[in-house]
Design a protein around this motif. Structure first.
Motif, PDB file in Angstrom:
ATOM      1  N   TYR A 150      54.633  33.018  44.101  1.00 30.04           N
ATOM      2  CA  TYR A 150      53.618  32.151  43.502  1.00 30.04           C
ATOM      3  C   TYR A 150      53.731  30.725  44.066  1.00 30.04           C
ATOM      4  N   LEU A 175      44.527  32.626  42.345  1.00 30.46           N
ATOM      5  CA  LEU A 175      45.029  32.974  41.011  1.00 30.46           C
ATOM      6  C   LEU A 175      44.575  34.374  40.599  1.00 30.46           C
ATOM      7  N   LYS A 176      43.346  34.720  40.940  1.00 31.05           N
ATOM      8  CA  LYS A 176      42.845  36.067  40.636  1.00 31.05           C
ATOM      9  C   LYS A 176      43.644  37.132  41.384  1.00 31.05           C
ATOM     10  N   LEU A 179      47.461  36.763  39.664  1.00 26.88           N
ATOM     11  CA  LEU A 179      47.559  37.054  38.228  1.00 26.88           C
ATOM     12  C   LEU A 179      46.282  37.716  37.718  1.00 26.88           C
ATOM     13  N   GLY A 182      46.488  38.298  34.053  1.00 24.99           N
ATOM     14  CA  GLY A 182      46.996  37.188  33.254  1.00 24.99           C
ATOM     15  C   GLY A 182      46.080  36.886  32.080  1.00 24.99           C
ATOM     16  N   THR A 185      43.760  33.893  33.244  1.00 22.96           N
ATOM     17  CA  THR A 185      43.299  33.770  34.630  1.00 22.96           C
ATOM     18  C   THR A 185      41.783  33.673  34.752  1.00 22.96           C
ATOM     19  N   THR A 186      41.072  34.577  34.103  1.00 20.50           N
ATOM     20  CA  THR A 186      39.606  34.582  34.216  1.00 20.50           C
ATOM     21  C   THR A 186      39.003  33.282  33.711  1.00 20.50           C
ATOM     22  N   SER A 212      50.720  30.759  31.476  1.00 20.46           N
ATOM     23  CA  SER A 212      50.290  32.157  31.385  1.00 20.46           C
ATOM     24  C   SER A 212      51.366  33.049  30.793  1.00 20.46           C
TER      25      SER A 212
END
Length: 245
Positions: A150, A175-176, A179, A182, A185-186, A212
């Motif tokens: 990460y 990030l998508k 995670l 996660g 995330t969305t 997260s």
């Protein structure tokens, strides 16, 4: 008259003989040069073939996909990923870049490429795909190594020389990838696209991973008095205002 004619004829014969000798010498000389050139070519060809045959399987792969002597660029990487059977923007290819310690997204240097295959102990594309699939699955359950990945992803995605920031669109997509399941995330990816700022810094990036891992999806245990970056405070407010919980 007969005696004069005989002398002239003798001289002409000598001249013709000399000319013929010169032609023979020239032909012999040309033939000799041709033989020498052929001999040199015969020596060079095996050396060239031997040099190509002396490449390791990984070196041969690099030669196949490279854009220049030292780098595989975007087009080469696209062909490489197609042959491996993985998308260029897949988690597995990110893991490969991390293993290689690739410095820039979309490019693999000769040393990075060789290093990655050596670390993964692979000598062909079939073995590589299998190893990347296995390694990727293990990484998702190894907190320490995933954190390293990460952290690496931030610098890898950064297009600025200082590596201190990543543009918001790239950050959201990364990030998508990292995670996908996660709890935030969305929403966070959507939130980033609403921000007037053009980039996210490394501290904000790293704190989102901890956010997260510790803050529930409904934000019920979120505490704005804790030392979260302002960006995450704003995100929490935005989620509640937009009723995205």
């Amino acid at each position: 008259m007969t005696r004069k004619y005989t002398k002239k004829s003798s001289g002409s014969t000598a001249s013709t003989t000399n000319s013929t000798a010169e032609i023979v010498d020239l032909t012999t000389s040309t033939s000799s040069v041709g033989k020498k050139r052929k001999s040199i070519d015969e020596k060079v060809q095996p050396i060239t073939k031997k040099a190509l045959n002396s490449l390791t399987p990984v070196q041969s792969m690099f030669e196949k996909y490279k854009d220049d002597d030292e780098t595989i660029g975007p087009e080469g990487i696209a062909r490489f990923c197609s042959d491996v059977g993985l998308a260029p923007d897949s988690f597995e290819i990110l893991v490969l870049a991390w293993t290689m310690n690739a410095a820039k997204m979309g490019y693999f240097s000769k040393n990075e490429f060789s290093s990655g295959f050596e670390k993964l102990q692979c000598g062909d594309l079939t073995a590589l795909k299998k190893q990347l699939t296995t390694t990727s699955q293990k990484l998702k359950h190894d907190t320490t190594k995933f954190t390293d990945l990460y952290k690496y992803a931030f610098g890898f995605a950064s297009e600025v020389e200082s590596k201190k920031s990543v543009d918001l669109v790239t950050a959201a997509e990364m990030l998508k990838l990292l995670l996908p399941e996660g709890p935030h995330t969305t929403n966070f990816a959507a939130f980033l696209c609403t921000q007037p700022n053009k980039s996210i810094n490394k501290d904000q990036w790293l704190c989102f991973l901890e956010f997260s891992r510790t803050v529930k999806a409904d934000l019920s245990n979120y505490d704005d008095s804790e030392a979260w970056p302002l960006l995450l405070d704003q995100f929490s407010e935005w989620v509640q205002q937009e009723k995205r919980i």
